[in-house]
Motif scaffolding. Structure first.
Motif, PDB file in Angstrom:
ATOM      1  N   HIS A   1      -5.556   2.622   5.005  1.00  0.00           N
ATOM      2  CA  HIS A   1      -6.891   2.066   5.229  1.00  0.00           C
ATOM      3  C   HIS A   1      -7.525   1.882   3.861  1.00  0.00           C
ATOM      4  CE1 HIS A   1     -11.207   1.977   6.296  1.00  0.00           C
ATOM      5  NE2 HIS A   1     -10.810   1.519   7.485  1.00  0.00           N
ATOM      6  N   PRO A   2      -8.395   0.890   3.685  1.00  0.00           N
ATOM      7  CA  PRO A   2      -9.007   0.703   2.365  1.00  0.00           C
ATOM      8  C   PRO A   2      -9.692   1.946   1.819  1.00  0.00           C
ATOM      9  CG  PRO A   2      -9.439  -1.203   3.752  1.00  0.00           C
ATOM     10  CD  PRO A   2      -8.768  -0.188   4.619  1.00  0.00           C
ATOM     11  N   ARG A   3     -10.078   2.866   2.688  1.00  0.00           N
ATOM     12  CA  ARG A   3     -10.773   4.075   2.242  1.00  0.00           C
ATOM     13  C   ARG A   3      -9.979   5.361   2.503  1.00  0.00           C
ATOM     14  NH1 ARG A   3     -16.318   3.829   1.243  1.00  0.00           N
ATOM     15  NH2 ARG A   3     -17.252   1.766   1.477  1.00  0.00           N
TER      16      ARG A   3
ATOM     17  N   SER B   1       0.811  -1.216   0.000  1.00  0.00           N
ATOM     18  CA  SER B   1       0.000   0.000   0.000  1.00  0.00           C
ATOM     19  C   SER B   1       0.845   1.267   0.000  1.00  0.00           C
ATOM     20  CB  SER B   1      -0.914   0.003   1.229  1.00  0.00           C
ATOM     21  OG  SER B   1      -0.142  -0.057   2.424  1.00  0.00           O
TER      22      SER B   1
ATOM     23  N   THR C   1      -6.046   7.523   2.225  1.00  0.00           N
ATOM     24  CA  THR C   1      -4.680   7.635   1.734  1.00  0.00           C
ATOM     25  C   THR C   1      -4.083   8.938   2.232  1.00  0.00           C
ATOM     26  OG1 THR C   1      -5.218   6.395  -0.272  1.00  0.00           O
ATOM     27  CG2 THR C   1      -3.207   7.699  -0.313  1.00  0.00           C
TER      28      THR C   1
ATOM     29  N   ARG D   1      -1.579   4.140   1.566  1.00  0.00           N
ATOM     30  CA  ARG D   1      -2.992   3.796   1.731  1.00  0.00           C
ATOM     31  C   ARG D   1      -3.107   2.953   3.008  1.00  0.00           C
ATOM     32  NH1 ARG D   1      -7.104   4.401  -1.793  1.00  0.00           N
ATOM     33  NH2 ARG D   1      -8.989   3.162  -1.489  1.00  0.00           N
TER      34      ARG D   1
END
Length: 342
Positions: A202-204, A157, A206, A200
């Motif tokens: 967290h998945p939501r 990520s 950045t 990133r």
């Protein structure tokens, strides 16, 4: 414009021309010509070379002696010609999907010519302004050349880029006519290092950070940081915020030119700015609309202004200006059908 090619070799080119008469009784007759070329070549897997070149020529009559000074007589005997040429060659190697390296060389040239002929016009004694009336030919030849290299890495990520750049700048200036002066040659170098990373976490969400350190000869090194964050609150709704600093070094003319019209000021400081913005983008996957809203605030310090020099008929550049910009930007788009957007 034309373009085309294959996976290994692609090319595009364009030509343009424009003419504008101007709004005054005496015409500006501004003529612009533009030519550009780009070549992309992939000689082997994971290798790519990009060659870009552009030439822009702008020539015009100058019926207005001083832009914005409506009380100054029109001047039919002045003209200017500015030619710009820029080119770059970039070579990129991508050993794997995780990282890539590149090297770039670039060159910029600008040739400026201003010619004025004596008109025999003077301002009335009580006019409150000065009319320049002389035979004058002013020429500036500016050259910039530099190299840059950098690398990009993507691991999970995290994405990161870093690099360094070097640039050399040279200026030749000549003044002939009633205010002739010896030819002037100026030169300086600059070096910069930069880096940027996006995580990133967290998945939501950045977060990004960047830093550029740049140093010009005779000036202290400048540090320009930048930070950003983007959070996807729901399907198609993203909130974002950015904060950063920037600077613009005084050019060679502003800092070192010393001639019958202007006094050199080697103590000029760079212009600096700070920018903060926040916004939201709405692009639902199930709807044919796109919406965006951004609120920004920008402050500018040490702006360079040309003013009269104390005890001298010439002018000088000084860090006297400051400004602030606050505003809102918005955009909206809707799909009319198929690939057509409005």
């Amino acid at each position: 414009a034309v373009g085309g090619g294959t996976e290994r070799f692609r090319s595009s080119a364009g030509l343009g021309a424009a003419f504008r008469r101007g709004i005054y009784v005496l015409p500006h007759d501004t003529r612009t010509r533009d030519a550009s070329l780009r070549l992309d070549w992939a000689p082997a897997p994971r290798w790519e070379a990009i060659l870009v070149g552009r030439r822009v020529d702008v020539a015009s009559q100058l019926p207005v002696r001083d832009p914005g000074a409506t009380r100054v007589p029109l001047d039919p005997n002045a003209r200017s010609d500015r030619d710009r040429t820029v080119g770059s060659l970039t070579v990129r190697h991508t050993p794997s999907a995780a990282w890539s390296v590149y090297a770039r060389a670039h060159r910029y040239r600008e040739d400026f010519l201003y010619v004025d002929e004596r008109d025999g016009v003077t301002a009335p004694p009580d006019a409150g302004f000065f009319v320049f009336d002389a035979d004058l030919q002013f020429r500036d030849d500016l050259h910039r050349a530099g190299v840059e290299t950098g690398a990009s890495l993507e691991v999970g990520s995290l994405r990161a880029t870093a690099g360094v750049s070097l640039e050399r700048e040279e200026l030749d200036e000549t003044i002939e006519g009633d205010f002739a002066s010896p030819p002037l040659f100026l030169e300086r170098s600059s070096v910069a290092g930069f880096g940027e990373a996006a995580w990133r976490f967290h998945p939501r969400a950045t977060v990004g950070v960047g830093l550029r350190v740049e140093s010009y000869e005779e000036l202290e090194a400048e540090v320009s940081p930048r930070a950003s964050v983007a959070v996807e609150a729901s399907d198609g709704v993203t909130f974002r915020a950015v904060m950063g600093r920037a600077f613009k070094a005084p050019n060679l003319q502003q800092q070192y030119v010393d001639n019958p019209f202007i006094v050199a000021n080697p103590d000029l400081r760079p212009e600096r700015s700070t920018s903060v913005e926040a916004g939201v983008d709405v692009e639902p996957t199930s709807a044919a609309v796109r919406l965006g809203l951004t609120v920004f605030r920008q402050t500018y310090e040490d702006l360079i202004r040309t003013v009269g020099q104390e005890g001298d008929s010439r002018q000088i550049n000084r860090n006297l200006g400051a400004a602030r910009a606050v505003g809102v930007e918005w955009n909206a788009a809707a799909r009319l059908g198929g690939p057509v957007w409005l």
